[in-house]
Design an enzyme around this catalytic site. Structure first.
Site, mmCIF file in Angstrom:
data_model
loop_
_atom_site.group_PDB
_atom_site.id
_atom_site.type_symbol
_atom_site.label_atom_id
_atom_site.label_comp_id
_atom_site.label_asym_id
_atom_site.label_seq_id
_atom_site.Cartn_x
_atom_site.Cartn_y
_atom_site.Cartn_z
ATOM 1 N N MET A 13 0.825 -1.220 0.000
ATOM 2 C CA MET A 13 0.000 0.000 0.000
ATOM 3 C C MET A 13 0.853 1.262 0.000
ATOM 4 O O MET A 13 0.508 2.247 -0.655
ATOM 5 C CB MET A 13 -0.950 -0.007 1.211
ATOM 6 C CG MET A 13 -2.202 -0.837 1.013
ATOM 7 S SD MET A 13 -3.112 -0.385 -0.480
ATOM 8 C CE MET A 13 -3.421 1.356 -0.222
ATOM 9 N N HIS A 146 -9.074 -12.565 0.988
ATOM 10 C CA HIS A 146 -7.880 -11.740 0.760
ATOM 11 C C HIS A 146 -6.691 -12.616 0.378
ATOM 12 O O HIS A 146 -6.687 -13.829 0.616
ATOM 13 C CB HIS A 146 -7.520 -10.942 2.026
ATOM 14 C CG HIS A 146 -8.412 -9.755 2.260
ATOM 15 N ND1 HIS A 146 -9.600 -9.853 2.930
ATOM 16 C CD2 HIS A 146 -8.279 -8.452 1.895
ATOM 17 C CE1 HIS A 146 -10.170 -8.662 2.979
ATOM 18 N NE2 HIS A 146 -9.394 -7.783 2.353
ATOM 19 N N HIS A 147 -5.674 -11.946 -0.124
ATOM 20 C CA HIS A 147 -4.383 -12.554 -0.480
ATOM 21 C C HIS A 147 -3.781 -13.318 0.710
ATOM 22 O O HIS A 147 -4.094 -13.034 1.876
ATOM 23 C CB HIS A 147 -3.421 -11.444 -0.921
ATOM 24 C CG HIS A 147 -3.364 -10.301 0.064
ATOM 25 N ND1 HIS A 147 -2.506 -10.309 1.130
ATOM 26 C CD2 HIS A 147 -4.085 -9.153 0.162
ATOM 27 C CE1 HIS A 147 -2.674 -9.196 1.838
ATOM 28 N NE2 HIS A 147 -3.642 -8.477 1.281
ATOM 29 N N LYS A 150 -2.111 -11.697 4.092
ATOM 30 C CA LYS A 150 -2.833 -10.900 5.092
ATOM 31 C C LYS A 150 -2.712 -11.525 6.480
ATOM 32 O O LYS A 150 -2.888 -12.722 6.661
ATOM 33 C CB LYS A 150 -4.309 -10.745 4.695
ATOM 34 C CG LYS A 150 -5.057 -9.799 5.622
ATOM 35 C CD LYS A 150 -6.312 -9.235 4.994
ATOM 36 C CE LYS A 150 -7.073 -8.316 5.940
ATOM 37 N NZ LYS A 150 -6.287 -7.107 6.305
HETATM 38 N N1 LIG Z 1 -7.746 0.844 4.779
HETATM 39 C C1 LIG Z 1 -7.584 0.308 3.560
HETATM 40 O O1 LIG Z 1 -8.232 0.715 2.573
HETATM 41 C C2 LIG Z 1 -6.574 -0.773 3.378
HETATM 42 C C3 LIG Z 1 -5.900 -1.239 4.462
HETATM 43 N N2 LIG Z 1 -4.884 -2.138 4.308
HETATM 44 C C4 LIG Z 1 -4.118 -2.448 5.511
HETATM 45 O O2 LIG Z 1 -2.839 -1.821 5.374
HETATM 46 C C5 LIG Z 1 -1.863 -2.556 6.092
HETATM 47 C C6 LIG Z 1 -0.650 -2.816 5.200
HETATM 48 O O3 LIG Z 1 -1.024 -3.632 4.110
HETATM 49 P P1 LIG Z 1 0.035 -3.982 2.946
HETATM 50 O O4 LIG Z 1 0.594 -2.738 2.373
HETATM 51 O O5 LIG Z 1 -0.630 -4.968 2.056
HETATM 52 O O6 LIG Z 1 1.160 -4.743 3.801
HETATM 53 P P2 LIG Z 1 2.677 -5.013 3.402
HETATM 54 O O7 LIG Z 1 3.078 -6.222 4.186
HETATM 55 O O8 LIG Z 1 2.877 -5.005 1.948
HETATM 56 O O9 LIG Z 1 3.454 -3.741 4.001
HETATM 57 C C7 LIG Z 1 3.594 -3.572 5.382
HETATM 58 C C8 LIG Z 1 4.465 -2.367 5.672
HETATM 59 O O10 LIG Z 1 4.570 -2.257 7.106
HETATM 60 C C9 LIG Z 1 5.942 -2.298 7.450
HETATM 61 N N3 LIG Z 1 6.159 -3.004 8.712
HETATM 62 C C10 LIG Z 1 5.906 -4.292 8.981
HETATM 63 N N4 LIG Z 1 6.248 -4.593 10.253
HETATM 64 C C11 LIG Z 1 6.754 -3.451 10.782
HETATM 65 C C12 LIG Z 1 7.270 -3.090 12.048
HETATM 66 N N5 LIG Z 1 7.350 -3.985 13.045
HETATM 67 N N6 LIG Z 1 7.693 -1.830 12.253
HETATM 68 C C13 LIG Z 1 7.618 -0.923 11.247
HETATM 69 N N7 LIG Z 1 7.134 -1.185 10.013
HETATM 70 C C14 LIG Z 1 6.700 -2.440 9.791
HETATM 71 C C15 LIG Z 1 6.639 -3.024 6.330
HETATM 72 O O11 LIG Z 1 7.999 -2.662 6.339
HETATM 73 P P3 LIG Z 1 9.149 -3.660 5.790
HETATM 74 O O12 LIG Z 1 9.247 -3.360 4.331
HETATM 75 O O13 LIG Z 1 10.345 -3.263 6.560
HETATM 76 O O14 LIG Z 1 8.682 -5.067 6.087
HETATM 77 C C16 LIG Z 1 5.882 -2.497 5.123
HETATM 78 O O15 LIG Z 1 6.358 -1.246 4.739
HETATM 79 C C17 LIG Z 1 -2.580 -3.800 6.626
HETATM 80 O O16 LIG Z 1 -2.983 -3.552 7.964
HETATM 81 C C18 LIG Z 1 -3.818 -3.906 5.728
HETATM 82 O O17 LIG Z 1 -4.880 -4.567 6.342
HETATM 83 C C19 LIG Z 1 -4.547 -2.632 3.093
HETATM 84 C C20 LIG Z 1 -5.221 -2.238 1.975
HETATM 85 C C21 LIG Z 1 -6.305 -1.277 2.030
HETATM 86 O O1 LIG Z 2 -4.861 -6.353 3.885
HETATM 87 C C1 LIG Z 2 -5.450 -5.963 2.846
HETATM 88 O O2 LIG Z 2 -4.991 -6.160 1.718
HETATM 89 C C2 LIG Z 2 -6.709 -5.233 2.995
HETATM 90 N N1 LIG Z 2 -7.069 -4.881 4.190
HETATM 91 C C3 LIG Z 2 -8.189 -4.095 4.540
HETATM 92 C C4 LIG Z 2 -9.055 -4.813 5.554
HETATM 93 O O3 LIG Z 2 -8.498 -5.476 6.463
HETATM 94 O O4 LIG Z 2 -10.278 -4.715 5.486
HETATM 95 C C5 LIG Z 2 -8.927 -3.527 3.367
HETATM 96 C C6 LIG Z 2 -8.854 -4.301 2.085
HETATM 97 O O5 LIG Z 2 -9.828 -5.289 2.088
HETATM 98 C C7 LIG Z 2 -7.476 -4.857 1.786
#
Ligand SMILES: NC(=O)C1=CN([C@@H]2O[C@H](COP(=O)(O)OP(=O)(O)OC[C@H]3O[C@@H](n4cnc5c(N)ncnc54)[C@H](OP(=O)(O)O)[C@@H]3O)[C@@H](O)[C@H]2O)C=CC1
Ligand SMILES: O=C(O)C1=N[C@H](C(=O)O)C[C@H](O)C1
Length: 253
Positions: A13, A146-147, A150
């Site tokens: 994201m 989801h993928h 997650k």
């Molecule tokens: N509200 C919305 O519309 C959406 C929400 N989400 C939520 O967003 C979040 C991230 O999703 P996504 O991008 O797919 O996840 P990713 O696993 O791709 O990315 C996670 C990020 O968090 C960082 N991270 C992980 N652990 C730590 C830590 N202990 N300390 C600091 N940074 C850390 C990672 O850093 P590093 O590269 O160092 O591992 C990376 O940059 C999830 O909670 C998901 O549910 C996702 C999509 C849509």
């Molecule tokens: O982890 C994801 O990818 C997503 N997380 C959000 C959630 O927990 O609802 C939103 C979206 O569905 C993608």
């Protein structure tokens, strides 16, 4: 020009948010941080997340957009409160105590948090509230897919939808039954909740209502993470200039 800081810059994201903000008129990414070292994202250098408090103080962005994990997210939002920077939080899976940290930060700065920044999900939630209120006695089953990366289950969106269903039925104590196994007949009023994890599915949520010899399903399917990133940036534009407090995506629509 709205200046945006992005945490989790190397994540799925975070990368989407940086790319979308870079392309958006009237917006500039002035700070990107990540836990581990990553190459520049959309031309932006990514700095060490440990430097975030100092970088926020030095660069004074208007708003920080966070999609990471609950523990770092609460730390980042606290840093925003200290630096006077608004926060948009898309991270899911917070515990009650972590949510209370965000509430505390919102006494100093605006904090807009949403489990799903897709506009279609905002529409789905309105449709669900209306449908459930129209057929309050029907059985309800919620399925999200989801993928396989997650971590949190059920998804944050599913938890939000469950709150919507309970609100529409005026039943805050509904029994949420997570999956079923063995001899487990359905009880009146329970809500079945099913979380599937497979492949690279971006995110799907389906609410099924059944009773009176009919079935109604309401479904949203995200086909790209870009929809979440664009919604989060719409929220970022909205939250800048608002007073301290907690906000939801629905406030920004
Ligand atoms: N509200 C919305 O519309 C959406 C929400 N989400 C939520 O967003 C979040 C991230 O999703 P996504 O991008 O797919 O996840 P990713 O696993 O791709 O990315 C996670 C990020 O968090 C960082 N991270 C992980 N652990 C730590 C830590 N202990 N300390 C600091 N940074 C850390 C990672 O850093 P590093 O590269 O160092 O591992 C990376 O940059 C999830 O909670 C998901 O549910 C996702 C999509 C849509
Ligand atoms: O982890 C994801 O990818 C997503 N997380 C959000 C959630 O927990 O609802 C939103 C979206 O569905 C993608």
């Amino acid at each position: 020009m709205i200046e945006v800081a992005v945490t989790g810059a190397g994540g799925h994201m975070g990368r989407e948010v940086i790319a979308a903000a870079t392309d958006r008129d009237g917006m500039a990414v002035t700070l990107a941080v990540n836990r581990t070292s990553v190459d520049p994202v959309a031309g932006h250098e990514v700095e060490d997340e440990g430097e975030l408090p100092a970088l926020l103080a030095a660069r004074e962005p208007d708003v920080l957009v966070d999609f990471t994990l609950p523990d770092p997210s609460t730390r980042y939002v606290e840093a925003c409160a200290d630096a006077g920077v608004a926060a948009v939080v898309g991270t899911t899976g917070f515990s009650e105590s972590q949510l209370s940290v965000l509430t505390g930060a919102a006494e100093s700065v605006p904090v807009l948090r949403a489990a799903n920044f897709a506009r279609g999900v905002a529409a789905l939630r309105r449709a669900i509230r209306e449908a459930v209120a129209a057929v309050p006695s029907y059985d309800v089953e919620l399925t999200e897919t989801h993928h396989n990366r997650k971590r949190d289950a059920p998804s944050g969106t599913a938890l939000t939808i469950l709150d919507d269903v309970e609100g529409a039925r005026d039943d805050a104590d509904a029994d949420r039954v997570h999956g079923r196994e063995g001899e487990q007949p359905r009880e009146d009023g329970e809500i079945g909740v099913h979380a599937r994890r497979a492949g690279d599915v971006t995110g799907e949520h389906e609410l099924l209502l059944a009773g009176n010899h009919e079935v109604l399903t309401l479904t949203h399917r995200a086909e790209s993470r870009g929809v979440f990133a664009e919604g989060a940036l719409d929220a970022a534009e909205w939250v800048v200039g608002h007073s301290a407090g907690e906000y939801d995506f629905e406030d920004a629509l």
